[in-house]
Design a protein around this motif. Sequence first.
Motif, PDB file in Angstrom:
ATOM      1  N   ASP A   1      65.880  65.396  78.217  1.00 57.44           N
ATOM      2  CA  ASP A   1      66.491  65.926  79.445  1.00 57.44           C
ATOM      3  C   ASP A   1      67.042  64.799  80.320  1.00 57.44           C
ATOM      4  O   ASP A   1      68.133  64.912  80.887  1.00 57.44           O
ATOM      5  N   ILE A   2      66.294  63.701  80.418  1.00 57.74           N
ATOM      6  CA  ILE A   2      66.742  62.548  81.212  1.00 57.74           C
ATOM      7  C   ILE A   2      67.988  61.932  80.590  1.00 57.74           C
ATOM      8  O   ILE A   2      68.975  61.641  81.285  1.00 57.74           O
ATOM      9  N   ILE A   3      67.965  61.749  79.276  1.00 56.94           N
ATOM     10  CA  ILE A   3      69.113  61.150  78.581  1.00 56.94           C
ATOM     11  C   ILE A   3      70.339  62.047  78.737  1.00 56.94           C
ATOM     12  O   ILE A   3      71.444  61.572  79.001  1.00 56.94           O
ATOM     13  N   ARG A   4      70.147  63.336  78.583  1.00 53.05           N
ATOM     14  CA  ARG A   4      71.264  64.279  78.730  1.00 53.05           C
ATOM     15  C   ARG A   4      71.851  64.188  80.130  1.00 53.05           C
ATOM     16  O   ARG A   4      73.075  64.143  80.301  1.00 53.05           O
TER      17      ARG A   4
ATOM     18  N   ASP B   1      76.967  50.558  82.656  1.00 60.54           N
ATOM     19  CA  ASP B   1      77.482  50.123  81.359  1.00 60.54           C
ATOM     20  C   ASP B   1      77.561  51.281  80.370  1.00 60.54           C
ATOM     21  O   ASP B   1      77.465  51.090  79.156  1.00 60.54           O
ATOM     22  N   GLY B   2      77.706  52.488  80.892  1.00 62.42           N
ATOM     23  CA  GLY B   2      77.903  53.658  80.057  1.00 62.42           C
ATOM     24  C   GLY B   2      76.787  53.890  79.066  1.00 62.42           C
ATOM     25  O   GLY B   2      75.601  53.831  79.392  1.00 62.42           O
ATOM     26  N   SER B   3      77.182  54.120  77.825  1.00 66.41           N
ATOM     27  CA  SER B   3      76.200  54.487  76.810  1.00 66.41           C
ATOM     28  C   SER B   3      75.200  53.372  76.531  1.00 66.41           C
ATOM     29  O   SER B   3      74.065  53.636  76.129  1.00 66.41           O
ATOM     30  N   THR B   4      75.567  52.128  76.775  1.00 65.15           N
ATOM     31  CA  THR B   4      74.635  51.017  76.567  1.00 65.15           C
ATOM     32  C   THR B   4      73.429  51.155  77.489  1.00 65.15           C
ATOM     33  O   THR B   4      72.282  50.996  77.057  1.00 65.15           O
TER      34      THR B   4
ATOM     35  N   ALA C   1      66.734  55.114  77.200  1.00 64.94           N
ATOM     36  CA  ALA C   1      66.076  55.966  76.211  1.00 64.94           C
ATOM     37  C   ALA C   1      65.053  55.170  75.404  1.00 64.94           C
ATOM     38  O   ALA C   1      63.927  55.625  75.182  1.00 64.94           O
ATOM     39  N   GLN C   2      65.429  53.980  74.978  1.00 60.26           N
ATOM     40  CA  GLN C   2      64.512  53.148  74.202  1.00 60.26           C
ATOM     41  C   GLN C   2      63.290  52.759  75.024  1.00 60.26           C
ATOM     42  O   GLN C   2      62.166  52.715  74.514  1.00 60.26           O
ATOM     43  N   SER C   3      63.501  52.480  76.292  1.00 61.08           N
ATOM     44  CA  SER C   3      62.389  52.117  77.166  1.00 61.08           C
ATOM     45  C   SER C   3      61.405  53.281  77.313  1.00 61.08           C
ATOM     46  O   SER C   3      60.194  53.100  77.198  1.00 61.08           O
TER      47      SER C   3
END
Length: 158
Positions: free
Chosen positions: A117-120, A130-133, A139-141
């Motif tokens: 939900d957060i990533i979305r 930095d956009g998707s980066t 997300a990885q964190s």
Amino acid sequence: MSDGPHSREAEDQVLGCLLIQNEVYDRVVGLLRPEHFFFEAHRIIYAAIGAKIAAGELANPITLKPNFDQHPALSAHGDFNYLATLAANAASIQDAEAYAAAVVDCANRRQLIETADIIRAMAVSGTAPDGSTDILAAAQSIMGGIDPGATKDRMLSL
């Protein structure tokens, strides 16, 4: 999150096992933490069991009864009878680790849903510098806190 994957039965079973045989705690404490429980009362009961055992005291329905008198989240479940029911309904002490693994698995799945939900939201908003980066880094964190190996090979088919 008000809803999500959970197993009332697994939570009840692991608590019941702990209430009737405190030695089970040593087998599940490395896997199971209070925050893994979906139900607040179960988080409180598990923490109280752990505190009693850490203090070298017996944790059973009788010794935990005062916790119900002191905590509103527990008093909503009734009294001593709720703890006694958990203990009386414990099916198999030998399966306590599998029940604990099922509780952790549900907690991990709730965390995955929250992370998704957060990533979305970040991806839809388009406000990451930095956009998707940045989104991938976030997300990885978040995902780093989820231990997929914690429940592997320990679960029962419930």
